[in-house]
Design an enzyme around this catalytic site. Structure first.
Site, PDB file in Angstrom:
ATOM      1  N   TYR A  97       0.814  -1.173   0.005  1.00 44.02           N
ATOM      2  CA  TYR A  97      -0.057   0.052   0.082  1.00 44.02           C
ATOM      3  C   TYR A  97       0.776   1.365  -0.115  1.00 44.02           C
ATOM      4  CZ  TYR A  97      -4.144  -2.779   1.219  1.00 44.02           C
ATOM      5  OH  TYR A  97      -5.264  -3.623   1.316  1.00 44.02           O
ATOM      6  N   TYR A 136      -2.282 -10.948  -1.003  1.00 42.38           N
ATOM      7  CA  TYR A 136      -0.809 -10.417  -0.274  1.00 42.38           C
ATOM      8  C   TYR A 136      -0.629 -10.995   1.120  1.00 42.38           C
ATOM      9  CZ  TYR A 136      -3.484  -6.811   1.750  1.00 42.38           C
ATOM     10  OH  TYR A 136      -4.386  -5.943   2.400  1.00 42.38           O
ATOM     11  N   ARG A 143      -4.246 -11.947   2.815  1.00 45.05           N
ATOM     12  CA  ARG A 143      -5.569 -11.232   2.212  1.00 45.05           C
ATOM     13  C   ARG A 143      -5.897 -11.881   1.080  1.00 45.05           C
ATOM     14  NH1 ARG A 143      -8.423  -7.493   4.041  1.00 45.05           N
ATOM     15  NH2 ARG A 143      -9.871  -8.906   2.856  1.00 45.05           N
ATOM     16  N   HIS A 146      -8.477  -7.671  -2.949  1.00 42.74           N
ATOM     17  CA  HIS A 146      -9.770  -6.694  -2.560  1.00 42.74           C
ATOM     18  C   HIS A 146      -9.276  -5.510  -2.790  1.00 42.74           C
ATOM     19  CE1 HIS A 146      -7.240  -6.834   1.035  1.00 42.74           C
ATOM     20  NE2 HIS A 146      -7.643  -5.855   1.304  1.00 42.74           N
ATOM     21  N   HIS A 148     -10.347  -1.782  -1.094  1.00 47.28           N
ATOM     22  CA  HIS A 148     -11.112  -0.862  -0.141  1.00 47.28           C
ATOM     23  C   HIS A 148     -11.991   0.005  -0.535  1.00 47.28           C
ATOM     24  CE1 HIS A 148      -8.934  -2.664   3.446  1.00 47.28           C
ATOM     25  NE2 HIS A 148      -7.863  -2.727   2.470  1.00 47.28           N
TER      26      HIS A 148
END
Length: 233
Positions: A97, A136, A143, A146, A148
């Site tokens: 991220y 990841y 996870r 996806h 967010h």
């Protein structure tokens, strides 16, 4: 050269071409809420538009499969919600991220915006160009793929959730999918990514309609980040 400015103008005109009509029924199922998660950007990027593949007027795109994420923001009766503020954020192809504590082994695709936002139109529609999400592991936590998604209206945060990939093999091992016991609620988080007809570069399109609840005063417990402040309950 197709600059980002010209591309975004084209998207504004043509976004509806990627939008699949919302699932209207006598009663719509409210989109399940999962909260922000730990990696909402601790510092927003300089470029925050709805094209996450190109930063400003750069010429090098982000790495990954191109995905056009579209949908509508709807009230519980199927009525479109205009001027809803939609935010998305996600990991890059490295599983990183833009949040400073959300990097996988220090790897970060510097050409991936990582965050974007869009104001819904009169029909409640929104549109993002991004990458198809990947699985990841960060901080020892696995996870499934996806994106967010958060919604604000009139400066107040309404809800935050996650859009997962329908039928992905990793969903069964994901902590969020295992936490949501209601199959109908879980289905509201699933996006069916399909190849864009005629695309020569392997693009995908996915529709994610967001259905708000009937009682806006009933919000998630605790403070959550983002543009809009959470409603008080």
């Amino acid at each position: 050269m197709l600059t980002k400015r010209r591309f975004l103008h084209g998207m504004t005109i043509g976004a509806a071409a990627f939008t699949v009509p919302g699932a209207f029924a006598a009663t719509l199922t409210e989109t399940a809420r999962t909260g922000d998660g730990p990696f909402y950007p601790d510092k927003l990027p300089l470029d925050t538009d709805n094209d996450l593949l190109i930063i400003n007027d750069g010429i090098t795109p982000a790495i990954g499969e191109i995905a056009h994420l579209t949908g509508r923001l709807l009230g519980p009766g199927g009525n479109p919600v205009r001027n809803g503020f939609i935010e998305i954020w996600q990991a890059d192809m490295n599983g990183s991220y833009i949040h400073t504590e959300g990097r996988f082994q220090g790897k970060l695709d510097g050409n991936f915006q990582g965050y974007g936002r869009f104001l819904t139109d009169a029909e409640g529609r929104y549109y993002f160009r991004t990458i198809k999400p990947v699985p990841y592991t960060l901080g020892g936590r696995f996870r499934a793929p996806h994106i967010h998604v958060a919604v604000s209206k009139s400066g107040r945060r309404i809800m935050a959730t996650q859009a997962l990939v329908k039928d992905h093999e990793a969903n069964g091992r994901d902590s969020i999918t295992r936490r949501i016991g209601d199959r109908e609620a879980l289905e509201t988080l699933m996006v069916d990514y399909r190849p864009v007809p005629g695309s020569t570069i392997g693009e995908f399109t996915g529709n994610f309609d967001i259905v708000l609840g009937r009682t806006p005063e009933e919000r998630e417990d605790g403070s959550i980040g983002g543009i809009g402040e959470p409603e008080s309950g």
